[in-house]
Design an enzyme around this catalytic site. Sequence first.
Site, PDB file in Angstrom:
ATOM      1  CD  GLU A  39      14.618  24.733  36.180  1.00 29.25           C
ATOM      2  OE1 GLU A  39      15.811  24.689  36.467  1.00 29.25           O
ATOM      3  OE2 GLU A  39      13.834  23.769  36.355  1.00 29.25           O
ATOM      4  NE  ARG A 263       5.812  16.037  33.625  1.00 32.15           N
ATOM      5  CZ  ARG A 263       6.686  16.914  33.174  1.00 32.15           C
ATOM      6  NH1 ARG A 263       7.030  16.926  31.918  1.00 32.15           N
ATOM      7  NH2 ARG A 263       7.252  17.775  33.968  1.00 32.15           N
ATOM      8  CE  LYS A 273      12.113  22.714  30.807  1.00 25.47           C
ATOM      9  NZ  LYS A 273      11.889  23.917  31.599  1.00 25.47           N
TER      10      LYS A 273
END
Length: 557
Positions: A39, A263, A273
């Site tokens: 993204e 992750r 982020k």
Amino acid sequence: MEAAPKEKEKNLNFIEEIIEEDVKTGKNNSRVLTRFPPEPNGYLHIGHAKSICLNFGVAQRFGGQTNLRFDDTNPVTEDTEYVESIKEDIKWLGFNWAEELYASDYFDTLYNYAELLISKGLAYVEESSSEEIAKMKGTPTQAGVDSPFRNRSAEENLNLFRKMRNSEFDEGAMVLRAKIDMASPNMLMRDPLIYRIKKAHHHRTGDKWCIYPMYDFAHGQSDSIENITHSVCTLEFVPHREVYDWFIDKLEIFPSKQYEFARLNLTYTVMSKRKLLQLVNDNYVSGWDDPRMPTISGMRRRGYTAKAIRDFCDRIGVAKRENLIDVGLLEFFVRDHLNKIADRMMVVTDPLKVTITNFPEGKTEICSVENNPENPEGGHREMPFTHEIYIESEDFMEEPPKKFFRLAPGQMVRLKGAFIIQCDDFVKDEAGNIVELKCSYIENSKSGQDESGLKVKGVLHWVSIADAVPVELRIYDRLFKAENPASEEGEFMEYINENSLNIISAFAEPALKAATLDGKYQFIRKGYYVLDKDSNGNQLIFNQTVGLKDNWAKASN
Ligand code: ATP
Ligand code: MG
């Protein structure tokens, strides 16, 4: 730029095992197409590097390819600056994508899919407020209740949805929901939202749309539109898989399949982020590429190599459960690579003047010094030897203990790449500090052509004072004091290490005037360093990439 290694001599990870089986059994005609779907709402971090290495790596391994797809369905947080940085980082890591694509390119198709679901009676326009919707959803142990709008006719839904698209309603007035199962044990299957009104400018589609698809309605369909065979994502998407499959099934489109892995989390940093943006916005760091950031751009600026990051990602493997990896392991791979490629250089941080009494003032003798003992092709550079030089203050002791092989009254050392010198005398200031050494050099002891027959144990780094270049060194410590700041009580910011940047001045040998941003250097006895982009004609600035000591190996022994 280094190229990514093609064939890896290692065991298959569990994702690769799945793909190998699919290729063997001829699924999708044995075709492999993965995607990396960032993204564009921030810079990539080391967690993304893991995902990139995995997605591109598995495709390469099975003769497939990987698309780069920007998941740009949220117009509010996205920016072209992020798009550009993401592309730069992936290329720098050594990977090439097959196609550069954007979920926003599919907005028309996705809109048509939504109308198709409506006409099949599988989606409806919801007018309840978000609070009411949440209330009707139930809990994991209690079934939800049907919305009063759930049984509208397809015609009415279509009409309202078109009005939504035509900007006839306010933001939040209504949403489109899939009609799945309000009693599903999977909360995400309880009539998930698939379109919302957002009157925002999009970085690519501009003001064309005022309704935007939700992640769950965009991701799987985008995969399907591109004929992605293996859609690899992280564990938090496990509950989304059922939704992913449901849409593909009901829309009767290409059946991409989703697979999940854990992750990557790293000690002493944060890996989201949103949190990294907060560090930037609140000026805890100088930007996304601050060398203390766990971003790929920060690590590049810090002097990490793409190979070191790839080797690290390879080594940690692909896990099925969340874990926290010691940042020392990453530093181990950085050090391991830099040891092979970095040019050795001499930099003095705490200078002590040494006068070579028997070497004439004004004369320069050029010494040829090996750049890298680990690399026979590393070549040599020239270092001027003159009447006055600097060594480190700690390399002299007035009253040395036994086995102190550096300088002391009457003792000899070799100046690296140059001559053997002997300390004849020293000068103190009024406070009793040693401010200068008087030494003599042995004329026939030059490195490479030493005929002195002398054996000395100590080798010191040094610089000629007349030729020394004043430089700034930026030495970094962990950005956070807590091992896992995000899991601590309170705000993660409370655990920031106020002393994560230490700036010192130093004197560098003149060869470093030619340092480049890509160059990798080991400052002898100090650590690995890289030129920082803040340097200019008046001031050279070097970032410490990593120290010389291998703390990780020690700690894990
Ligand atoms: P963040 O929480 O940092 O914003 P994200 O998952 O929202 O991360 P995306 O841009 O959506 O970021 O991620 C792109 C891809 O990278 C996704 O497939 C995601 O699963 C993967 N990814 C993100 N963070 C990690 C991580 N820490 N380890 C491995 N893969 C990750
Ligand atoms: Mg995300």
